[in-house]
Write a protein that holds these residues in place. Structure first.
Motif, PDB file in Angstrom:
ATOM      1  N   ARG A 130       9.421 110.882  67.222  1.00  0.00           N
ATOM      2  CA  ARG A 130       8.274 110.350  67.967  1.00  0.00           C
ATOM      3  C   ARG A 130       7.095 111.303  67.877  1.00  0.00           C
ATOM      4  O   ARG A 130       5.943 110.881  67.705  1.00  0.00           O
ATOM      5  CB  ARG A 130       8.650 110.120  69.437  1.00  0.00           C
ATOM      6  CG  ARG A 130       9.490 108.885  69.701  1.00  0.00           C
ATOM      7  CD  ARG A 130       9.791 108.752  71.179  1.00  0.00           C
ATOM      8  NE  ARG A 130       8.569 108.810  71.974  1.00  0.00           N
ATOM      9  CZ  ARG A 130       8.525 109.219  73.258  1.00  0.00           C
ATOM     10  NH1 ARG A 130       9.629 109.620  73.858  1.00  0.00           N
ATOM     11  NH2 ARG A 130       7.391 109.231  73.901  1.00  0.00           N
ATOM     12  N   ALA A 131       7.379 112.606  67.984  1.00  0.00           N
ATOM     13  CA  ALA A 131       6.303 113.594  67.885  1.00  0.00           C
ATOM     14  C   ALA A 131       5.672 113.555  66.492  1.00  0.00           C
ATOM     15  O   ALA A 131       4.446 113.653  66.347  1.00  0.00           O
ATOM     16  CB  ALA A 131       6.852 114.995  68.180  1.00  0.00           C
ATOM     17  N   ALA A 132       6.493 113.381  65.465  1.00  0.00           N
ATOM     18  CA  ALA A 132       5.967 113.292  64.099  1.00  0.00           C
ATOM     19  C   ALA A 132       5.099 112.050  63.929  1.00  0.00           C
ATOM     20  O   ALA A 132       4.048 112.096  63.277  1.00  0.00           O
ATOM     21  CB  ALA A 132       7.122 113.275  63.094  1.00  0.00           C
ATOM     22  N   ASP A 133       5.527 110.948  64.514  1.00  0.00           N
ATOM     23  CA  ASP A 133       4.744 109.708  64.433  1.00  0.00           C
ATOM     24  C   ASP A 133       3.363 109.879  65.067  1.00  0.00           C
ATOM     25  O   ASP A 133       2.402 109.209  64.664  1.00  0.00           O
ATOM     26  CB  ASP A 133       5.489 108.563  65.127  1.00  0.00           C
ATOM     27  CG  ASP A 133       6.735 108.127  64.363  1.00  0.00           C
ATOM     28  OD1 ASP A 133       6.837 108.449  63.164  1.00  0.00           O
ATOM     29  OD2 ASP A 133       7.599 107.470  64.979  1.00  0.00           O
ATOM     30  N   GLN A 134       3.275 110.769  66.044  1.00  0.00           N
ATOM     31  CA  GLN A 134       1.997 111.028  66.711  1.00  0.00           C
ATOM     32  C   GLN A 134       1.190 112.119  65.993  1.00  0.00           C
ATOM     33  O   GLN A 134       0.121 112.507  66.460  1.00  0.00           O
ATOM     34  CB  GLN A 134       2.248 111.451  68.164  1.00  0.00           C
ATOM     35  CG  GLN A 134       2.865 110.370  69.028  1.00  0.00           C
ATOM     36  CD  GLN A 134       3.142 110.848  70.447  1.00  0.00           C
ATOM     37  OE1 GLN A 134       2.758 111.962  70.838  1.00  0.00           O
ATOM     38  NE2 GLN A 134       3.799 110.006  71.234  1.00  0.00           N
ATOM     39  N   GLY A 135       1.722 112.631  64.882  1.00  0.00           N
ATOM     40  CA  GLY A 135       1.026 113.686  64.158  1.00  0.00           C
ATOM     41  C   GLY A 135       1.067 115.027  64.857  1.00  0.00           C
ATOM     42  O   GLY A 135       0.186 115.869  64.663  1.00  0.00           O
ATOM     43  N   ARG A 136       2.133 115.261  65.633  1.00  0.00           N
ATOM     44  CA  ARG A 136       2.212 116.461  66.459  1.00  0.00           C
ATOM     45  C   ARG A 136       3.035 117.587  65.829  1.00  0.00           C
ATOM     46  O   ARG A 136       3.128 118.667  66.417  1.00  0.00           O
ATOM     47  CB  ARG A 136       2.815 116.108  67.825  1.00  0.00           C
ATOM     48  CG  ARG A 136       2.135 114.954  68.561  1.00  0.00           C
ATOM     49  CD  ARG A 136       1.028 115.412  69.430  1.00  0.00           C
ATOM     50  NE  ARG A 136       1.471 116.240  70.524  1.00  0.00           N
ATOM     51  CZ  ARG A 136       2.029 115.789  71.652  1.00  0.00           C
ATOM     52  NH1 ARG A 136       2.247 114.489  71.815  1.00  0.00           N
ATOM     53  NH2 ARG A 136       2.380 116.618  72.614  1.00  0.00           N
ATOM     54  N   LEU A 137       3.685 117.330  64.690  1.00  0.00           N
ATOM     55  CA  LEU A 137       4.566 118.331  64.110  1.00  0.00           C
ATOM     56  C   LEU A 137       3.983 118.941  62.837  1.00  0.00           C
ATOM     57  O   LEU A 137       3.337 118.255  62.051  1.00  0.00           O
ATOM     58  CB  LEU A 137       5.936 117.731  63.780  1.00  0.00           C
ATOM     59  CG  LEU A 137       6.791 117.243  64.948  1.00  0.00           C
ATOM     60  CD1 LEU A 137       8.154 116.787  64.435  1.00  0.00           C
ATOM     61  CD2 LEU A 137       6.971 118.324  66.011  1.00  0.00           C
ATOM     62  N   ALA A 138       4.267 120.236  62.639  1.00  0.00           N
ATOM     63  CA  ALA A 138       3.870 120.922  61.416  1.00  0.00           C
ATOM     64  C   ALA A 138       5.020 120.980  60.421  1.00  0.00           C
ATOM     65  O   ALA A 138       4.855 121.457  59.304  1.00  0.00           O
ATOM     66  CB  ALA A 138       3.410 122.340  61.746  1.00  0.00           C
ATOM     67  N   VAL A 139       6.198 120.522  60.842  1.00  0.00           N
ATOM     68  CA  VAL A 139       7.388 120.489  59.984  1.00  0.00           C
ATOM     69  C   VAL A 139       8.000 119.099  60.098  1.00  0.00           C
ATOM     70  O   VAL A 139       7.561 118.272  60.906  1.00  0.00           O
ATOM     71  CB  VAL A 139       8.413 121.568  60.401  1.00  0.00           C
ATOM     72  CG1 VAL A 139       7.838 122.960  60.221  1.00  0.00           C
ATOM     73  CG2 VAL A 139       8.852 121.367  61.854  1.00  0.00           C
ATOM     74  N   SER A 140       9.035 118.837  59.314  1.00  0.00           N
ATOM     75  CA  SER A 140       9.685 117.529  59.372  1.00  0.00           C
ATOM     76  C   SER A 140      10.439 117.367  60.691  1.00  0.00           C
ATOM     77  O   SER A 140      10.796 118.367  61.326  1.00  0.00           O
ATOM     78  CB  SER A 140      10.675 117.374  58.210  1.00  0.00           C
ATOM     79  OG  SER A 140      11.804 118.210  58.417  1.00  0.00           O
ATOM     80  N   PRO A 141      10.697 116.126  61.116  1.00  0.00           N
ATOM     81  CA  PRO A 141      11.450 115.907  62.364  1.00  0.00           C
ATOM     82  C   PRO A 141      12.818 116.576  62.339  1.00  0.00           C
ATOM     83  O   PRO A 141      13.243 117.157  63.341  1.00  0.00           O
ATOM     84  CB  PRO A 141      11.575 114.383  62.439  1.00  0.00           C
ATOM     85  CG  PRO A 141      10.400 113.873  61.683  1.00  0.00           C
ATOM     86  CD  PRO A 141      10.199 114.849  60.562  1.00  0.00           C
ATOM     87  N   ASP A 142      13.518 116.515  61.197  1.00  0.00           N
ATOM     88  CA  ASP A 142      14.842 117.139  61.101  1.00  0.00           C
ATOM     89  C   ASP A 142      14.750 118.659  61.241  1.00  0.00           C
ATOM     90  O   ASP A 142      15.572 119.279  61.923  1.00  0.00           O
ATOM     91  CB  ASP A 142      15.515 116.789  59.765  1.00  0.00           C
ATOM     92  CG  ASP A 142      16.050 115.369  59.737  1.00  0.00           C
ATOM     93  OD1 ASP A 142      16.111 114.726  60.811  1.00  0.00           O
ATOM     94  OD2 ASP A 142      16.404 114.884  58.649  1.00  0.00           O
ATOM     95  N   GLN A 143      13.760 119.245  60.593  1.00  0.00           N
ATOM     96  CA  GLN A 143      13.601 120.694  60.679  1.00  0.00           C
ATOM     97  C   GLN A 143      13.198 121.108  62.089  1.00  0.00           C
ATOM     98  O   GLN A 143      13.692 122.120  62.608  1.00  0.00           O
ATOM     99  CB  GLN A 143      12.555 121.183  59.675  1.00  0.00           C
ATOM    100  CG  GLN A 143      12.483 122.714  59.579  1.00  0.00           C
ATOM    101  CD  GLN A 143      11.529 123.189  58.497  1.00  0.00           C
ATOM    102  OE1 GLN A 143      10.999 122.385  57.732  1.00  0.00           O
ATOM    103  NE2 GLN A 143      11.315 124.488  58.421  1.00  0.00           N
ATOM    104  N   ALA A 144      12.340 120.332  62.713  1.00  0.00           N
ATOM    105  CA  ALA A 144      11.928 120.639  64.088  1.00  0.00           C
ATOM    106  C   ALA A 144      13.135 120.596  65.025  1.00  0.00           C
ATOM    107  O   ALA A 144      13.313 121.484  65.867  1.00  0.00           O
ATOM    108  CB  ALA A 144      10.863 119.650  64.550  1.00  0.00           C
ATOM    109  N   ALA A 145      13.965 119.560  64.867  1.00  0.00           N
ATOM    110  CA  ALA A 145      15.151 119.431  65.714  1.00  0.00           C
ATOM    111  C   ALA A 145      16.091 120.613  65.491  1.00  0.00           C
ATOM    112  O   ALA A 145      16.669 121.147  66.453  1.00  0.00           O
ATOM    113  CB  ALA A 145      15.866 118.111  65.415  1.00  0.00           C
TER     114      ALA A 145
END
Length: 226
Positions: A130-145
């Motif tokens: 969800r954060a990635a969909d909002q453009g809030r991440l600098a890394v991939s969702p999997d890497q962030a998790a």
């Protein structure tokens, strides 16, 4: 008969969990588990096959408790804030249930994570997606998790090992991870991304609705100018 069998199995799991909780990190006796329930050893082996089978069932029970608590948490409506809340809930569960936690995350077979871990990880990946969909991440969702999970586990295990809560350490590591995955750490990201995370971290200042709108507007602006 099936109900009685199911009840016996649950009582064996509960007895083992109580022994583990009483002495976190120490071994426990199968005989003591059977004595607590009032059954013979063959009954325990009938249900679990081995001591490891019983431990696996206790681990699954621990994840059921943990995920039950997470399910009861209310969403803030902001995925990054929900990751922060999830971090704090993870640490709190570990400190309250060190016996369960050290089995859930401290004693694992390489290449064979407990099924409950997958369920917990999916919740976290849902938030990072969800954060990635909002453009809030600098890394991939999997890497962030992965960043969040390994740091969260490390901070929790350290506090359990030392038998001393350290909220300042937990907060510092949590915010370091949040800055890393959102690109707002020193030398990363830009002013718009930093403003988004400052607003999201303090929704009480502007109000929940206004903060959500501001985050959406700044996010859209950041994507358009980047």
């Amino acid at each position: 008969m099936e109900m009685a069998s199911s009840d016996t199995r649950e009582r064996l799991i509960s007895a083992a969990a109580d022994l583990i909780a009483a002495s976190p990190g120490e071994d426990f006796s199968l005989r003591a588990v059977c004595d607590a329930v009032g059954v013979k050893m063959p009954t325990l082996y009938h249900f679990f096959g081995s001591k490891q089978g019983l431990i696996d069932a206790v681990v699954e029970h621990g994840f059921d408790l943990y995920l039950g608590e997470k399910a009861a948490m209310e969403s803030s409506g902001d995925p990054i804030q929900d990751i922060r809340a999830g971090w704090d809930a993870h640490v709190a569960f570990g400190l309250t249930n060190p016996g369960f936690y050290t089995l859930m995350y401290g004693k694992v077979s390489p290449g064979h994570p407990p099924a409950g871990q997958s369920r917990a990880n999916e919740i976290l990946k849902g938030l990072t997606s969800r954060a990635a969909d909002q453009g809030r991440l600098a890394v991939s969702p999997d890497q962030a998790a992965a960043h969040v999970l390994v740091s969260n586990i490390g901070v929790t295990l350290r506090q359990i090992i030392l038998a001393q809560p350290d909220p300042e350490l937990s907060h510092a590591v949590r915010e370091g991870v949040m800055a890393a995955i959102t690109g707002t750490a020193t030398g990363q990201g830009d002013a718009l991304n930093a403003a988004i995370e400052v607003a999201a971290a303090h929704p009480h200042i502007l109000g929940a609705t206004e903060t959500q709108l501001l985050v959406e507007w700044l996010g859209k602006l950041s994507r358009e100018v980047s």
